[in-house]
Design a protein around this motif. Structure first.
Motif, PDB file in Angstrom:
ATOM      1  N   GLY A  63       3.875  -1.019 -25.693  1.00 23.08           N
ATOM      2  CA  GLY A  63       2.999  -0.901 -24.529  1.00 23.08           C
ATOM      3  C   GLY A  63       2.704  -2.247 -23.905  1.00 23.08           C
ATOM      4  O   GLY A  63       3.565  -3.127 -23.871  1.00 23.08           O
ATOM      5  N   CYS A  64       1.487  -2.395 -23.416  1.00 26.39           N
ATOM      6  CA  CYS A  64       1.055  -3.670 -22.835  1.00 26.39           C
ATOM      7  C   CYS A  64      -0.469  -3.703 -22.929  1.00 26.39           C
ATOM      8  O   CYS A  64      -1.085  -2.707 -23.313  1.00 26.39           O
ATOM      9  N   ASP A  65      -1.064  -4.861 -22.583  1.00 27.50           N
ATOM     10  CA  ASP A  65      -2.512  -5.012 -22.787  1.00 27.50           C
ATOM     11  C   ASP A  65      -3.318  -3.925 -22.096  1.00 27.50           C
ATOM     12  O   ASP A  65      -4.260  -3.389 -22.664  1.00 27.50           O
ATOM     13  N   SER A  66      -2.953  -3.603 -20.857  1.00 24.95           N
ATOM     14  CA  SER A  66      -3.762  -2.651 -20.097  1.00 24.95           C
ATOM     15  C   SER A  66      -3.477  -1.207 -20.486  1.00 24.95           C
ATOM     16  O   SER A  66      -4.239  -0.312 -20.123  1.00 24.95           O
ATOM     17  N   ALA A  67      -2.389  -0.955 -21.190  1.00 28.22           N
ATOM     18  CA  ALA A  67      -2.075   0.414 -21.587  1.00 28.22           C
ATOM     19  C   ALA A  67      -1.293   0.420 -22.897  1.00 28.22           C
ATOM     20  O   ALA A  67      -0.087   0.643 -22.919  1.00 28.22           O
ATOM     21  N   PRO A  68      -2.003   0.183 -24.008  1.00 23.54           N
ATOM     22  CA  PRO A  68      -1.318   0.213 -25.307  1.00 23.54           C
ATOM     23  C   PRO A  68      -0.667   1.578 -25.524  1.00 23.54           C
ATOM     24  O   PRO A  68      -1.278   2.603 -25.242  1.00 23.54           O
ATOM     25  N   GLY A  69       0.565   1.568 -25.971  1.00 28.06           N
ATOM     26  CA  GLY A  69       1.257   2.822 -26.261  1.00 28.06           C
ATOM     27  C   GLY A  69       1.959   3.446 -25.075  1.00 28.06           C
ATOM     28  O   GLY A  69       2.677   4.434 -25.221  1.00 28.06           O
ATOM     29  N   ALA A  70       1.787   2.883 -23.892  1.00 32.95           N
ATOM     30  CA  ALA A  70       2.387   3.515 -22.698  1.00 32.95           C
ATOM     31  C   ALA A  70       3.843   3.112 -22.534  1.00 32.95           C
ATOM     32  O   ALA A  70       4.264   2.034 -22.935  1.00 32.95           O
ATOM     33  N   VAL A  71       4.584   4.032 -21.934  1.00 23.10           N
ATOM     34  CA  VAL A  71       5.927   3.716 -21.431  1.00 23.10           C
ATOM     35  C   VAL A  71       5.757   3.375 -19.960  1.00 23.10           C
ATOM     36  O   VAL A  71       4.998   4.037 -19.256  1.00 23.10           O
ATOM     37  N   LEU A  72       6.454   2.358 -19.500  1.00 18.51           N
ATOM     38  CA  LEU A  72       6.386   2.010 -18.073  1.00 18.51           C
ATOM     39  C   LEU A  72       7.604   2.569 -17.358  1.00 18.51           C
ATOM     40  O   LEU A  72       8.635   2.814 -17.987  1.00 18.51           O
ATOM     41  N   ARG A  73       7.477   2.743 -16.043  1.00 19.49           N
ATOM     42  CA  ARG A  73       8.641   3.205 -15.296  1.00 19.49           C
ATOM     43  C   ARG A  73       8.661   2.590 -13.896  1.00 19.49           C
ATOM     44  O   ARG A  73       7.634   2.268 -13.314  1.00 19.49           O
ATOM     45  N   GLU A  74       9.894   2.469 -13.408  1.00 21.31           N
ATOM     46  CA  GLU A  74      10.114   1.920 -12.068  1.00 21.31           C
ATOM     47  C   GLU A  74      10.660   2.992 -11.139  1.00 21.31           C
ATOM     48  O   GLU A  74      11.348   3.897 -11.613  1.00 21.31           O
ATOM     49  N   PRO A  75      10.486   2.812  -9.827  1.00 19.06           N
ATOM     50  CA  PRO A  75       9.558   1.861  -9.243  1.00 19.06           C
ATOM     51  C   PRO A  75       8.124   2.323  -9.467  1.00 19.06           C
ATOM     52  O   PRO A  75       7.881   3.511  -9.560  1.00 19.06           O
ATOM     53  N   GLY A  76       7.208   1.356  -9.561  1.00 15.29           N
ATOM     54  CA  GLY A  76       5.801   1.705  -9.674  1.00 15.29           C
ATOM     55  C   GLY A  76       5.104   1.009 -10.814  1.00 15.29           C
ATOM     56  O   GLY A  76       5.471  -0.093 -11.207  1.00 15.29           O
ATOM     57  N   ASP A  77       4.054   1.676 -11.311  1.00 19.36           N
ATOM     58  CA  ASP A  77       3.233   1.197 -12.416  1.00 19.36           C
ATOM     59  C   ASP A  77       2.453  -0.075 -12.150  1.00 19.36           C
ATOM     60  O   ASP A  77       2.018  -0.758 -13.086  1.00 19.36           O
ATOM     61  N   THR A  78       2.277  -0.391 -10.872  1.00 19.47           N
ATOM     62  CA  THR A  78       1.233  -1.319 -10.428  1.00 19.47           C
ATOM     63  C   THR A  78       0.671  -0.669  -9.163  1.00 19.47           C
ATOM     64  O   THR A  78       1.359   0.177  -8.564  1.00 19.47           O
ATOM     65  N   PRO A  79      -0.520  -1.045  -8.737  1.00 16.66           N
ATOM     66  CA  PRO A  79      -1.061  -0.401  -7.525  1.00 16.66           C
ATOM     67  C   PRO A  79      -0.120  -0.558  -6.313  1.00 16.66           C
ATOM     68  O   PRO A  79       0.191   0.427  -5.633  1.00 16.66           O
ATOM     69  N   ALA A  80       0.366  -1.763  -6.067  1.00 16.92           N
ATOM     70  CA  ALA A  80       1.279  -1.937  -4.923  1.00 16.92           C
ATOM     71  C   ALA A  80       2.607  -1.231  -5.181  1.00 16.92           C
ATOM     72  O   ALA A  80       3.206  -0.638  -4.279  1.00 16.92           O
ATOM     73  N   GLY A  81       3.054  -1.288  -6.433  1.00 23.13           N
ATOM     74  CA  GLY A  81       4.334  -0.661  -6.793  1.00 23.13           C
ATOM     75  C   GLY A  81       4.315   0.846  -6.550  1.00 23.13           C
ATOM     76  O   GLY A  81       5.318   1.437  -6.143  1.00 23.13           O
ATOM     77  N   GLU A  82       3.173   1.482  -6.793  1.00 20.65           N
ATOM     78  CA  GLU A  82       3.086   2.932  -6.565  1.00 20.65           C
ATOM     79  C   GLU A  82       3.174   3.262  -5.075  1.00 20.65           C
ATOM     80  O   GLU A  82       3.747   4.275  -4.685  1.00 20.65           O
ATOM     81  N   ARG A  83       2.617   2.394  -4.249  1.00 18.50           N
ATOM     82  CA  ARG A  83       2.697   2.646  -2.795  1.00 18.50           C
ATOM     83  C   ARG A  83       4.127   2.463  -2.321  1.00 18.50           C
ATOM     84  O   ARG A  83       4.627   3.196  -1.480  1.00 18.50           O
ATOM     85  N   ILE A  84       4.794   1.466  -2.890  1.00 17.22           N
ATOM     86  CA  ILE A  84       6.203   1.245  -2.534  1.00 17.22           C
ATOM     87  C   ILE A  84       7.036   2.427  -3.027  1.00 17.22           C
ATOM     88  O   ILE A  84       7.955   2.893  -2.350  1.00 17.22           O
ATOM     89  N   ARG A  85       6.709   2.948  -4.210  1.00 16.36           N
ATOM     90  CA  ARG A  85       7.426   4.102  -4.746  1.00 16.36           C
ATOM     91  C   ARG A  85       7.356   5.297  -3.787  1.00 16.36           C
ATOM     92  O   ARG A  85       8.344   5.974  -3.545  1.00 16.36           O
TER      93      ARG A  85
END
Ligand code: TYD
Length: 243
Positions: A63-85
């Motif tokens: 995971g990562c600090d803000s979401a332990p255990g999470a899987v990340l995916r693209e595009p997205g997974d940041t506030p701006a990234g989700e809008r771009i998605r």
């Protein structure tokens, strides 16, 4: 924003497990970036989740600090990234090929700076569903923009951060097409001929970088593929001294 968000500061996919179940990185550990690639509907999103569960069960800090255990995916997974998605996948209009490539790279730049690099520094094992190789295969190869030019764009966007290990889940476009469900997004509307080119692009990328890539056959049952993925991941983690 999509519907799979958690209350974590970043909008992460999919709902993360109970943070209490997730081991934290040891201090001084260096992180690892493990990516999953493949054509649309090849099954990689199922596989990345099954690997996540196996690594969590093994007590590894996924995971990562803000979401332990999470899987990340693209595009997205940041506030701006989700809008771009949203723009990339749900806009009904056509985008010029370089607009498309630049938007994927912009979403990736956000993810690299805000999530991936801090996670690497903190010692997390990040599992990421699509990364630079998706742009190389889809925009560089299938759209015909040129793999090297798209690679250069992405080097700028990510500061050169590349995965330590990349799984390519291989499935023929014909078999993948039979697994579709729900209305197609903008990329899926490109059809079978486009998916064939993407598959060809991935095969070339994997052949050129055998050190980083592991190709798994996506045709058997999800559980059989997961067994194969887990075995390969364990070999890799043993080789780098994490297991
Ligand atoms: P998504 O719904 O996340 O599908 P998948 O489960 O197949 O990953 O849609 C992502 C789509 O965007 C998919 O068709 C691949 C495409 N894509 C690119 O063309 N270039 C990229 O750099 C990335 C990250 C994705």
């Amino acid at each position: 924003m999509n519907d799979r968000h958690t209350s974590a500061p970043l909008s992460l996919h999919p709902v993360a497990p109970d943070p209490a179940r997730v081991s934290r990185p040891a201090s001084g550990a260096h992180g690892l970036l493990i990516t999953f690639e493949g054509i649309d509907h090849c099954g990689k999103s199922t596989q990345v989740l099954l690997l996540r569960d196996a690594l969590l069960d093994a007590g590894l800090p996924v995971g990562c600090d803000s979401a332990p255990g999470a899987v990340l995916r693209e595009p997205g997974d940041t506030p701006a990234g989700e809008r771009i998605r949203d723009l990339l996948l749900h806009d009904p209009g056509r985008l010029a090929p370089w607009t498309e490539a630049a938007l994927y790279a912009a979403a990736r730049a956000e993810l690299a700076v805000r999530v991936l690099k801090p996670a690497m520094q903190a010692g997390w094992i990040v599992l990421l569903d699509r990364y630079v190789d998706s742009s190389l295969a889809y925009q560089g190869f299938a759209r015909g923009l040129g793999v090297e030019r798209v690679r250069e764009l992405n080097d700028w966007a990510t500061g050169g951060l590349m995965p330590d290990l990349t799984f390519l889940v291989q499935l023929t476009p014909e078999l993948a097409a039979r697994r579709t469900g729900g209305p197609p997004d903008r990329m899926e509307r490109e059809g079978l001929a486009f998916q064939r080119q993407v598959a060809e692009g991935y095969a070339a990328l994997a052949a050129a970088e055998r050190q980083r890539y592991r190709v798994v056959d996506g045709a058997p049952s999800a559980q059989a593929v997961a067994t194969q993925v887990e075995r390969v991941a364990r070999e890799f983690l043993e080789a780098v001294g994490v297991l």
